[in-house]
Design a protein around this motif. Sequence first.
Motif, PDB file in Angstrom:
ATOM      1  N   VAL A  39      35.835 -39.510  -8.499  1.00 56.58           N
ATOM      2  CA  VAL A  39      37.162 -39.401  -7.880  1.00 56.58           C
ATOM      3  C   VAL A  39      37.989 -40.593  -8.344  1.00 56.58           C
ATOM      4  CG1 VAL A  39      38.486 -39.215  -5.743  1.00 56.58           C
ATOM      5  CG2 VAL A  39      36.157 -38.266  -5.853  1.00 56.58           C
ATOM      6  N   THR A  40      38.948 -40.360  -9.254  1.00 58.95           N
ATOM      7  CA  THR A  40      39.820 -41.470  -9.656  1.00 58.95           C
ATOM      8  C   THR A  40      40.861 -41.676  -8.557  1.00 58.95           C
ATOM      9  OG1 THR A  40      41.583 -40.262 -10.808  1.00 58.95           O
ATOM     10  CG2 THR A  40      39.566 -40.733 -12.074  1.00 58.95           C
ATOM     11  N   GLY A  41      41.291 -42.917  -8.400  1.00 58.76           N
ATOM     12  CA  GLY A  41      42.260 -43.207  -7.333  1.00 58.76           C
ATOM     13  C   GLY A  41      41.655 -43.088  -5.953  1.00 58.76           C
ATOM     14  N   GLY A  42      40.317 -43.215  -5.866  1.00 60.20           N
ATOM     15  CA  GLY A  42      39.634 -43.008  -4.586  1.00 60.20           C
ATOM     16  C   GLY A  42      39.560 -44.235  -3.692  1.00 60.20           C
ATOM     17  N   SER A  43      40.151 -45.344  -4.123  1.00 63.48           N
ATOM     18  CA  SER A  43      40.067 -46.555  -3.294  1.00 63.48           C
ATOM     19  C   SER A  43      40.818 -46.413  -1.984  1.00 63.48           C
ATOM     20  CB  SER A  43      40.640 -47.768  -4.047  1.00 63.48           C
ATOM     21  OG  SER A  43      39.770 -48.153  -5.082  1.00 63.48           O
ATOM     22  N   ARG A  44      41.886 -45.602  -1.997  1.00 66.62           N
ATOM     23  CA  ARG A  44      42.702 -45.482  -0.773  1.00 66.62           C
ATOM     24  C   ARG A  44      43.456 -44.143  -0.802  1.00 66.62           C
ATOM     25  NH1 ARG A  44      47.691 -49.589  -2.472  1.00 66.62           N
ATOM     26  NH2 ARG A  44      48.910 -47.961  -3.502  1.00 66.62           N
ATOM     27  N   GLY A  45      44.226 -43.915   0.250  1.00 66.45           N
ATOM     28  CA  GLY A  45      45.136 -42.760   0.290  1.00 66.45           C
ATOM     29  C   GLY A  45      44.428 -41.415   0.178  1.00 66.45           C
ATOM     30  N   ILE A  46      45.050 -40.494  -0.517  1.00 66.33           N
ATOM     31  CA  ILE A  46      44.515 -39.127  -0.628  1.00 66.33           C
ATOM     32  C   ILE A  46      43.169 -39.149  -1.348  1.00 66.33           C
ATOM     33  CG2 ILE A  46      44.929 -36.819  -1.559  1.00 66.33           C
ATOM     34  CD1 ILE A  46      47.965 -37.461  -1.486  1.00 66.33           C
ATOM     35  N   GLY A  47      43.052 -39.981  -2.386  1.00 65.59           N
ATOM     36  CA  GLY A  47      41.803 -40.055  -3.146  1.00 65.59           C
ATOM     37  C   GLY A  47      40.637 -40.470  -2.272  1.00 65.59           C
ATOM     38  N   PHE A  48      40.879 -41.415  -1.378  1.00 60.09           N
ATOM     39  CA  PHE A  48      39.809 -41.860  -0.481  1.00 60.09           C
ATOM     40  C   PHE A  48      39.354 -40.705   0.416  1.00 60.09           C
ATOM     41  CE2 PHE A  48      38.584 -43.485   3.737  1.00 60.09           C
ATOM     42  CZ  PHE A  48      37.392 -44.090   3.368  1.00 60.09           C
ATOM     43  N   GLU A  49      40.303 -39.948   0.956  1.00 60.40           N
ATOM     44  CA  GLU A  49      39.921 -38.844   1.849  1.00 60.40           C
ATOM     45  C   GLU A  49      39.197 -37.736   1.078  1.00 60.40           C
ATOM     46  OE1 GLU A  49      39.768 -38.755   5.035  1.00 60.40           O
ATOM     47  OE2 GLU A  49      40.789 -40.665   5.350  1.00 60.40           O
ATOM     48  N   ARG A  68      39.781 -53.146  -7.182  1.00 60.38           N
ATOM     49  CA  ARG A  68      38.358 -53.448  -6.997  1.00 60.38           C
ATOM     50  C   ARG A  68      37.997 -53.690  -5.531  1.00 60.38           C
ATOM     51  NH1 ARG A  68      33.573 -54.747  -8.888  1.00 60.38           N
ATOM     52  NH2 ARG A  68      34.039 -54.120 -11.006  1.00 60.38           N
ATOM     53  N   ASP A  69      38.731 -54.602  -4.844  1.00 58.57           N
ATOM     54  CA  ASP A  69      38.329 -54.968  -3.479  1.00 58.57           C
ATOM     55  C   ASP A  69      38.375 -53.761  -2.542  1.00 58.57           C
ATOM     56  OD1 ASP A  69      37.922 -57.474  -4.393  1.00 58.57           O
ATOM     57  OD2 ASP A  69      39.721 -58.369  -3.496  1.00 58.57           O
ATOM     58  N   GLU A  70      39.516 -53.051  -2.590  1.00 63.18           N
ATOM     59  CA  GLU A  70      39.635 -51.859  -1.729  1.00 63.18           C
ATOM     60  C   GLU A  70      38.605 -50.809  -2.121  1.00 63.18           C
ATOM     61  OE1 GLU A  70      43.496 -50.039  -0.476  1.00 63.18           O
ATOM     62  OE2 GLU A  70      44.352 -51.765  -1.513  1.00 63.18           O
ATOM     63  N   GLY A  71      38.367 -50.678  -3.416  1.00 55.44           N
ATOM     64  CA  GLY A  71      37.422 -49.668  -3.898  1.00 55.44           C
ATOM     65  C   GLY A  71      36.006 -49.973  -3.452  1.00 55.44           C
ATOM     66  N   GLU A  72      35.637 -51.247  -3.498  1.00 54.84           N
ATOM     67  CA  GLU A  72      34.279 -51.598  -3.080  1.00 54.84           C
ATOM     68  C   GLU A  72      34.108 -51.382  -1.583  1.00 54.84           C
ATOM     69  OE1 GLU A  72      33.636 -55.445  -4.852  1.00 54.84           O
ATOM     70  OE2 GLU A  72      32.697 -54.510  -6.615  1.00 54.84           O
ATOM     71  N   ALA A  73      35.135 -51.750  -0.809  1.00 52.81           N
ATOM     72  CA  ALA A  73      35.057 -51.548   0.647  1.00 52.81           C
ATOM     73  C   ALA A  73      34.997 -50.049   0.968  1.00 52.81           C
ATOM     74  CB  ALA A  73      36.262 -52.195   1.326  1.00 52.81           C
ATOM     75  N   SER A  74      35.827 -49.266   0.299  1.00 51.71           N
ATOM     76  CA  SER A  74      35.846 -47.815   0.559  1.00 51.71           C
ATOM     77  C   SER A  74      34.513 -47.176   0.178  1.00 51.71           C
ATOM     78  CB  SER A  74      36.966 -47.144  -0.253  1.00 51.71           C
ATOM     79  OG  SER A  74      38.208 -47.650   0.145  1.00 51.71           O
ATOM     80  N   SER A  75      33.973 -47.601  -0.967  1.00 55.29           N
ATOM     81  CA  SER A  75      32.700 -47.030  -1.424  1.00 55.29           C
ATOM     82  C   SER A  75      31.582 -47.389  -0.454  1.00 55.29           C
ATOM     83  CB  SER A  75      32.348 -47.555  -2.814  1.00 55.29           C
ATOM     84  OG  SER A  75      33.371 -47.235  -3.706  1.00 55.29           O
ATOM     85  N   ALA A  76      31.584 -48.645   0.024  1.00 52.09           N
ATOM     86  CA  ALA A  76      30.541 -49.061   0.967  1.00 52.09           C
ATOM     87  C   ALA A  76      30.637 -48.222   2.239  1.00 52.09           C
ATOM     88  CB  ALA A  76      30.694 -50.550   1.287  1.00 52.09           C
TER      89      ALA A  76
END
Length: 275
Positions: A39-49, A68-76
């Motif tokens: 999922v590209t753009g998955g760190s936040r917003g629509i991609g995260f959901e 990176r920071d948001e992406g790592e937190a979201s992935s965790a």
Amino acid sequence: MSMIALDQCSTSFDHLHYNLFPLMSALPIFSLDGRVAIVTGGSRGIGFEIARAMRESGAEVVIADRLRDEGEASSAELGARFMEVDVTSSGSVRDLVEQVTAAHGRIDILATIAGIAHNMPAEETTDEDWRRVMSVNLDGLFFCCREVGRVMLAQGKGVIVNMASMSGIIANHPQPQAAYNASKAGVILLTKSLAGEWAGRGVRVNAISPGYVGTPMTKLGLDTPEWKRVWLQETPLGRLAEPSEIAPLAVFLASDASSYMTGASVVIDGGYTAW
Ligand SMILES: NC(=O)c1ccc[n+]([C@@H]2O[C@H](COP(=O)([O-])OP(=O)(O)OC[C@H]3O[C@@H](n4cnc5c(N)ncnc54)[C@H](O)[C@@H]3O)[C@@H](O)[C@H]2O)c1
């Protein structure tokens, strides 16, 4: 499905991510069990959901983003894997695809959600403004489809869900955004082109075209009273979507439930394009 399970299947968007996807994925046709998804753009917003919904539907999810920071937190939070990528660089996208293939052995699903907006009168849009929007929204999306597409064609199987927009069909107003609109129209026709080229080789390609969704991307509009007034007035449902309301469509398009769909751009806009 028992009555209790049906009861839990609330249609309220507040509850979507708490119970819908595990229930859906209990039906094999909607399940993404064991599938490998980028999922590209998955760190936040629509991609995260979308990443969350695919994860809850059983997929192994790789969030690929430049944050990176948001992406790592979201992935965790999701039990997903994070990989840094700048989709505007074909080399960066190639590295991503090589790493995912090396780690997982295959790629079953690609959701190309990374994108940027730009609001500027056309006559004031600089070469750089224009190229920046095109390089993320159209070049970047194409690089991802091409690189992952090669893997999927070799597998003889795969599903791509591209993020377009209602802005690829209508010109939004009152805010000016010619480059963004043109980039999303490009995504819709690129989706049809890839779908046609790859349909006979096991790869389906569809697009999602949302109306206004409450994310960091729409903050400027929500903070600008005249824009917000027009957005709400022109949307029959009278509100913006929650990002979690877009995710079920992505799961559907990634699942076997949409096996006869390819080349489609599915509008999910609270009725905006109906008026
Ligand atoms: N919010 C809306 O109203 C709306 C409506 C229709 C379509 N969309 C589309 O949905 C997608 C997601 O938008 P959102 O509203 O969640 O926005 P957002 O700004 O919250 O998220 C965009 C994500 O894309 C990532 N990204 C941007 N450029 C990148 C790059 N070069 N490489 C890798 N990642 C990059 C960002 O880091 C961010 O995580 C976009 O393609 C957008 O155009 C949004």
